[in-house]
Write an enzyme that holds these catalytic residues in place. Structure first.
Site, PDB file in Angstrom:
ATOM      1  N   GLU A 175     160.003  82.277  16.636  1.00  0.00           N
ATOM      2  CA  GLU A 175     160.535  81.862  15.328  1.00  0.00           C
ATOM      3  C   GLU A 175     159.754  80.675  14.765  1.00  0.00           C
ATOM      4  O   GLU A 175     160.291  79.584  14.553  1.00  0.00           O
ATOM      5  CB  GLU A 175     162.028  81.522  15.450  1.00  0.00           C
ATOM      6  CG  GLU A 175     162.856  82.756  15.774  1.00  0.00           C
ATOM      7  CD  GLU A 175     164.355  82.540  15.744  1.00  0.00           C
ATOM      8  OE1 GLU A 175     164.794  81.424  16.016  1.00  0.00           O
ATOM      9  OE2 GLU A 175     165.084  83.498  15.459  1.00  0.00           O
ATOM     10  N   GLU A 379     164.589  90.455  18.682  1.00  0.00           N
ATOM     11  CA  GLU A 379     165.934  89.871  18.805  1.00  0.00           C
ATOM     12  C   GLU A 379     166.825  90.536  17.776  1.00  0.00           C
ATOM     13  O   GLU A 379     166.450  90.668  16.609  1.00  0.00           O
ATOM     14  CB  GLU A 379     165.936  88.369  18.513  1.00  0.00           C
ATOM     15  CG  GLU A 379     165.329  87.513  19.574  1.00  0.00           C
ATOM     16  CD  GLU A 379     165.528  86.022  19.315  1.00  0.00           C
ATOM     17  OE1 GLU A 379     166.548  85.640  18.716  1.00  0.00           O
ATOM     18  OE2 GLU A 379     164.641  85.252  19.718  1.00  0.00           O
TER      19      GLU A 379
END
Ligand code: BG6
Length: 480
Positions: A175, A379
């Site tokens: 991220e 994810e």
């Protein structure tokens, strides 16, 4: 059949939330090791000095460090073809700036990869997942310092060299856009003030912080590009990807102001994505920097490095969508990175994250249109409270969430998007990053551990375990 043969079904974790063994095997402290447990109402705290008796959930987490054989056997039983895990940087370089790596740390991950190989499970390795060395924070101001690129590259060189033949797929940063949103200051950036960590664990519009964050991010872009270049030059069998928190934002109304705001909010995908998957800052970067009043210090040769270091595939996390509204009276929805207006058409999780499977199809199409690279969903999942009764966990809510997302994934593939992996988050229960809780569970496997750190650490198969096993065995055909 929508899902291609060889599609990577599996699950995902991160060392600081899963592994434990925080001071074993020569490991140093990562920034995550200094964060307390918390809840939504009492946020996690960062302690420079560890307090005796305080609860730091990364220290034991769910103890994959000592349970990895059992955990990998459970993954194999479900039929996993890929397992995403991160390497704790401080297991390899305890302070971050040593010349020689810690052999014991290297051997630990070698054992993990060998165990995965036994079951033909392909590892997907995140090189940096919120595990910046605490030493780099204290001594260098983390990623704000250009020197950190060199330390990262020393670490990458060791990983690429040591795990040849065991690992093929790598992600440079988890991220990476979390730094843009402020929530990554400590965990992703290892940033500090003169007197310690940056104030607050959440986003701040402080001008000095903005300057520091975006400079740190530039250093991460260069580091990521250098890792890709190294792989392409010396390890042609490696595939290196970026990992961006997926943001799906709809205009709250057809008011052109809302539409323009939504378009701007979607830049949370493009700012980092364009640099890593296209090799240059996007067209709007300069106007964004001007608006924020910041200047990025780019050295000679940086533009060429970014151009040469374009990733092989794109990966993302996707949990929820949000709406953009220019009306301050519109209610806000929750999230850990993504925030915005509440969507009246969607339900939300117990943590207020809006559940939107169709948003995933929408975002996948947008991403593929822009980057035309294979995509991995690394994810996705539902954080929920589970109850263990007589060794069983009935979690139909999780099955519903995942089923609806897999259906939309199938439609996205039919649309023509080249998705190659689907790896639900926290496949075995682990610590929540935003709140530091154990109560918020994502897994197919329940781990007996409580918020206060108590529990046997025993593992139990949830109903979703058997369901996902069937999904994988039928390559996504049987979702009942
Ligand atoms: C992602 C992170 O933002 O979301 C993970 O990469 C994190 O580390 C996951 O755990 C879920 O968020 P949370 O806050 O529920 O743990």
């Amino acid at each position: 059949m929508a899902f291609p043969r060889g599609f990577y079904w599996g699950g995902a974790t991160a060392a600081n939330q899963f592994e434990g063994g925080w001071n074993e095997g020569g490991k140093g402290d990562s920034v995550a090791d200094h964060l307390t447990a918390g809840t939504v109402s009492s946020p996690r705290e960062f302690h420079n000095q560890l307090h005796p008796g305080a609860n730091y959930p990364s220290h034991e987490a769910v103890d994959f460090y000592h349970h990895y054989k059992e955990d990998i056997a459970l993954m194999a039983e479900m039929g996993f073809r890929m397992f995403r895990l991160s390497i704790n940087w401080t297991r390899i370089f305890p302070n971050g700036d040593e010349e020689e790596p810690n052999r014991e740390g290297i051997e630990f991950y070698r054992s993990v990869f060998e165990e995965l190989k036994k079951y033909h499970i392909e590892p997907l390795v995140t090189i940096s997942h919120y595990e910046t060395p605490y030493g780099l924070m204290c001594d260098y101001d983390g990623w704000a310092n250009r020197k950190t690129i060199d330390y990262y590259m020393n670490y990458v060189k060791v990983l690429f060299h040591e795990y040849q033949g065991l690992v093929k797929y790598w992600l440079t940063f988890n991220e990476i856009n979390s730094l843009q949103m402020g929530v990554g200051d400590i965990l992703a950036g290892g940033l500090r003030t003169k007197d310690g960590p940056l104030p607050g664990f959440g986003a701040s519009a402080d001008q000095k912080l903005l300057q520091k964050r975006y400079q740190a991010l530039h250093h991460q872009f260069i580091a990521s590009a250098k890792a890709v270049i190294l792989a392409h030059e010396q390890y042609p069998e490696y595939q290196v990807g970026c990992m961006v928190a997926g943001g799906c934002t709809y205009p709250y109304t057809c008011n052109p102001d809302d539409v323009l705001k939504a378009q701007k909010d979607m830049r949370m995908n493009w700012y980092c994505g364009d640099v890593q998957a296209r090799g240059a800052y996007p067209y709007f970067a300069q106007s964004m920097w001007d608006e924020m009043g910041i200047t990025i210090n780019q050295e000679e040769g940086d533009a060429e490095t970014l151009k040469a270091g374009v990733v092989d595939f794109y990966s993302l996390s996707y949990y929820m969508s949000t709406c953009a509204s220019t009306d301050p009276k519109v209610l806000a929805a929750g999230g850990n990175l993504v925030f915005g207006a509440k969507n009246p058409y969607l339900k939300a999780s117990d943590w207020g994250w809006q559940i939107d499977p169709k948003g995933m199809r929408y975002l996948l199409n947008e991403l593929y249109a822009r980057y035309q690279k294979p995509i991995m969903i690394v994810e996705n999942g539902l954080g929920a409270v589970d109850e263990l009764i007589d060794g069983q966990v009935h979690d139909p809510y999780r099955i519903d969430y995942l089923r609806e997302h897999i259906q939309q994934l199938e439609l996205a593939i039919k649309d023509g998007v080249d998705v190659i992996a689907y790896l639900p988050w926290g496949c075995i229960d682990l610590i929540s990053i935003s709140t530091g809780e154990m109560k918020k569970r994502y897994g197919f496997v329940y781990v007996d551990k409580n918020n206060d750190g108590s529990g046997t650490l025993n593992r139990y198969r949830k109903d979703s375990f058997y369901w996902f096993k069937k999904v994988i065995a039928t390559n996504g055909e049987d979702l009942k």
